[in-house]
Motif scaffolding. Structure first.
Motif, PDB file in Angstrom:
ATOM      1  N   PRO A   1       0.809  -1.224   0.000  1.00  0.00           N
ATOM      2  CA  PRO A   1       0.000   0.000   0.000  1.00  0.00           C
ATOM      3  C   PRO A   1       0.845   1.278   0.000  1.00  0.00           C
ATOM      4  CG  PRO A   1      -0.173  -1.146   2.121  1.00  0.00           C
ATOM      5  CD  PRO A   1       0.634  -2.020   1.220  1.00  0.00           C
ATOM      6  N   GLU A   2       0.421   2.217  -0.828  1.00  0.00           N
ATOM      7  CA  GLU A   2       1.044   3.555  -0.894  1.00  0.00           C
ATOM      8  C   GLU A   2       1.022   4.268   0.451  1.00  0.00           C
ATOM      9  OE1 GLU A   2       2.160   5.628  -3.343  1.00  0.00           O
ATOM     10  OE2 GLU A   2       1.696   4.523  -5.184  1.00  0.00           O
ATOM     11  N   THR A   3       0.008   3.957   1.245  1.00  0.00           N
ATOM     12  CA  THR A   3      -0.201   4.686   2.496  1.00  0.00           C
ATOM     13  C   THR A   3       0.950   4.524   3.481  1.00  0.00           C
ATOM     14  OG1 THR A   3      -1.413   2.797   3.343  1.00  0.00           O
ATOM     15  CG2 THR A   3      -2.712   4.557   2.378  1.00  0.00           C
ATOM     16  N   LEU A   4       1.806   3.519   3.266  1.00  0.00           N
ATOM     17  CA  LEU A   4       2.926   3.335   4.195  1.00  0.00           C
ATOM     18  C   LEU A   4       3.776   4.599   4.299  1.00  0.00           C
ATOM     19  CD1 LEU A   4       4.231  -0.308   3.526  1.00  0.00           C
ATOM     20  CD2 LEU A   4       2.482   0.459   5.122  1.00  0.00           C
ATOM     21  N   VAL A   5       3.730   5.414   3.259  1.00  0.00           N
ATOM     22  CA  VAL A   5       4.526   6.649   3.271  1.00  0.00           C
ATOM     23  C   VAL A   5       4.157   7.548   4.457  1.00  0.00           C
ATOM     24  CG1 VAL A   5       2.982   8.017   1.795  1.00  0.00           C
ATOM     25  CG2 VAL A   5       5.414   8.521   1.818  1.00  0.00           C
ATOM     26  N   ASN A   6       2.962   7.351   4.982  1.00  0.00           N
ATOM     27  CA  ASN A   6       2.540   8.164   6.128  1.00  0.00           C
ATOM     28  C   ASN A   6       3.115   7.703   7.468  1.00  0.00           C
ATOM     29  OD1 ASN A   6       1.157  10.305   5.063  1.00  0.00           O
ATOM     30  ND2 ASN A   6      -0.860   9.328   5.182  1.00  0.00           N
ATOM     31  N   ILE A   7       3.798   6.569   7.470  1.00  0.00           N
ATOM     32  CA  ILE A   7       4.457   6.135   8.714  1.00  0.00           C
ATOM     33  C   ILE A   7       5.831   6.805   8.723  1.00  0.00           C
ATOM     34  CG2 ILE A   7       4.995   4.181  10.178  1.00  0.00           C
ATOM     35  CD1 ILE A   7       3.325   2.409   8.497  1.00  0.00           C
TER      36      ILE A   7
HETATM   37  C1  LIG Z   1      -1.256  10.552   4.358  1.00  0.00           C
HETATM   38  O1  LIG Z   1      -1.974  11.248   5.362  1.00  0.00           O
HETATM   39  C2  LIG Z   1      -2.557  12.447   4.897  1.00  0.00           C
HETATM   40  C3  LIG Z   1      -3.144  13.173   6.072  1.00  0.00           C
HETATM   41  O2  LIG Z   1      -3.770  12.278   6.938  1.00  0.00           O
HETATM   42  C4  LIG Z   1      -3.585  12.131   3.836  1.00  0.00           C
HETATM   43  O3  LIG Z   1      -4.161  13.285   3.353  1.00  0.00           O
HETATM   44  C5  LIG Z   1      -2.893  11.413   2.695  1.00  0.00           C
HETATM   45  O4  LIG Z   1      -3.843  11.002   1.730  1.00  0.00           O
HETATM   46  C6  LIG Z   1      -2.149  10.204   3.193  1.00  0.00           C
HETATM   47  N1  LIG Z   1      -1.344   9.665   2.121  1.00  0.00           N
HETATM   48  C7  LIG Z   1      -1.495   8.434   1.688  1.00  0.00           C
HETATM   49  C8  LIG Z   1      -0.642   8.027   0.548  1.00  0.00           C
HETATM   50  O5  LIG Z   1      -2.258   7.656   2.218  1.00  0.00           O
END
Ligand SMILES: *[C@@H]1O[C@H](CO)[C@@H](O)[C@H](O)[C@H]1NC(C)=O
Ligand SMILES: *[C@@H]1O[C@H](CO)[C@@H](O)[C@H](O)[C@H]1NC(C)=O
Ligand SMILES: *[C@@H]1O[C@H](CO)[C@@H](O)[C@H](O)[C@H]1NC(C)=O
Ligand SMILES: *[C@@H]1O[C@H](CO)[C@@H](O)[C@H](O)[C@H]1NC(C)=O
Ligand SMILES: *[C@@H]1O[C@H](CO)[C@@H](O)[C@H](O)[C@H]1NC(C)=O
Ligand SMILES: *[C@@H]1O[C@H](CO)[C@@H](O)[C@H](O)[C@H]1NC(C)=O
Ligand SMILES: *[C@@H]1O[C@H](CO)[C@@H](O)[C@H](O)[C@H]1NC(C)=O
Ligand SMILES: *[C@@H]1O[C@H](CO)[C@@H](O)[C@H](O)[C@H]1NC(C)=O
Ligand SMILES: *[C@@H]1O[C@H](CO)[C@@H](O)[C@H](O)[C@H]1NC(C)=O
Length: 284
Positions: free
Chosen positions: A162-168
């Motif tokens: 998942p791309e979201t890991l960048v938020n860690i």
């Molecule tokens: C990371 O977190 C921000 C703020 O919560 C959010 O807007 C963003 O979409 C997130 N990025 C990803 C890649 O999930």
């Protein structure tokens, strides 16, 4: 008698407050207990080590594998490694709201990760390696922004990273080795500048590495990519990972020449590049 009205006032404030505070502690510790008892119930097989230990007659803080905070007495760590436990991971664990560390490695847990675990905002360590967990690596992992060590290796996770890991943003160790992950490695992973170890070996990852792979990874010491289907060039930005000690990219489909910049990695101890389509018969 030396009567002090202030004393009464203090008493009047203190008694209700302490009753409320006590009630809060009890309710919350009860909710920790409730979550753990639900977890115990979801563990397959009655002969497990928790059966006679996790009982309501003793405080959760004395249960095997459970650690509580010194002052607030809430559950802060759960470590059940190598206890021969099987079953699914129940959503109730998401209610252990003070949890800093969850380690269920080397057991027989299977099934999907419940999304409620994404509520564990204080978590710093999440280790679920050597189980039989499957399904996709959930995107809510990115909500666990304080995690430093994410170790999911040797499971059966499928789908993409998942791309979201960048938020860690404090992640130091990312270990997803020995799963069945596929697709491209999201380039955002290489922007988590706190990373020290990235281990993606033995998956089915494909595509090429971004040209700026090492532009934002000053602390990286170990990069393990072997046994995937990665292709394209080994980017010359690799020379910018100045702390790199171990680089393993063998058993992929990398091609082209080995970049000269690798020679700039003065801390390198181990370099594995064999079984690719790399050109040239001499190391730079
Ligand atoms: C990371 O977190 C921000 C703020 O919560 C959010 O807007 C963003 O979409 C997130 N990025 C990803 C890649 O999930
Ligand atoms: C549970 O296990 C812990 C750690 O081994 C031990 O200290 C405790 O006494 C056990 N409790 C019960 C009720 O068996
Ligand atoms: C859990 O316990 C095992 C065995 O005692 C230990 O090796 C491991 O480091 C512990 N995990 C965490 C996160 O502290
Ligand atoms: C989690 O805690 C909340 C509030 O204490 C409770 O309402 C809910 O049922 C709990 N959920 C689970 C899955 O245990
Ligand atoms: C992973 O899944 C495959 C089938 O999809 C199965 O053959 C294999 O035994 C599983 N591995 C584990 C460790 O559960
Ligand atoms: C990287 O992952 C592979 C496969 O899980 C494992 O063999 C290797 O020991 C790991 N290396 C590190 C440093 O974690
Ligand atoms: C990376 O660099 C190569 C050669 O310099 C170039 O052909 C390629 O298009 C670049 N890739 C990206 C994603 O910028
Ligand atoms: C590099 O490899 C050595 C020898 O295998 C190992 O002891 C060390 O932990 C590795 N370091 C990193 C950062 O992966
Ligand atoms: C190696 O590092 C030096 C000093 O930072 C730099 O000038 C040089 O271009 C680098 N060499 C390569 C091949 O990247």
């Amino acid at each position: 008698m030396n009567y002090n009205p202030c004393f009464h006032l203090l008493l009047a404030l203190f008694i209700p407050c302490s009753v409320v505070c006590l009630a809060m502690t009890v309710r919350n510790l009860n909710s920790d207990q409730f979550a753990l008892l639900e977890f115990k119930d979801s563990i397959a097989g009655p002969q497990n080590v928790l059966a006679n230990n996790w009982t309501a007659s003793t405080s959760v803080c004395n249960w095997i594998g459970v650690s509580c905070g010194i002052i607030h007495k809430r559950v802060i760590a759960l470590n059940l490694t190598s206890m021969n436990l099987g079953g699914t991971i129940p959503l109730h664990l998401g209610n252990l709201s003070f949890l800093l560390s969850l380690d269920l490695s080397s057991n027989h847990f299977y099934g999907h990760l419940p999304k409620e675990l994404g509520q564990l905002h204080r978590l710093r360590i999440l280790q679920l390696s050597y189980n039989r967990l499957n399904g996709e690596l959930p995107s809510w992992l990115g909500n666990l922004q304080r995690v430093r060590r994410l170790n999911m290796k040797n499971n059966n996770f499928t789908g993409t990273i998942p791309e979201t890991l960048v938020n860690i943003s404090n992640l130091e160790i990312l270990n997803l080795g020995f799963n069945q992950l596929s697709g491209q490695v999201p380039s955002s992973i290489f922007k988590i500048s706190s990373l020290k170890v990235i281990n993606l070996s033995s998956n089915s990852l494909s595509g090429s590495l971004p040209n700026d792979t090492c532009q934002h990874l000053p602390k990286l010491e170990g990069l393990y990519l072997s046994w995937n289907e990665l292709s394209g060039n080994i980017p010359s930005s690799m020379g910018k990972c100045s702390n790199l000690k171990n680089l393993s990219s063998s058993y992929n489909q990398f091609m082209g020449i080995i970049p000269r910049s690798i020679g700039n990695l003065t801390r390198l101890q181990e370099l594995y590049l064999e079984s690719n389509n790399l050109e040239g018969n001499q190391f730079p």
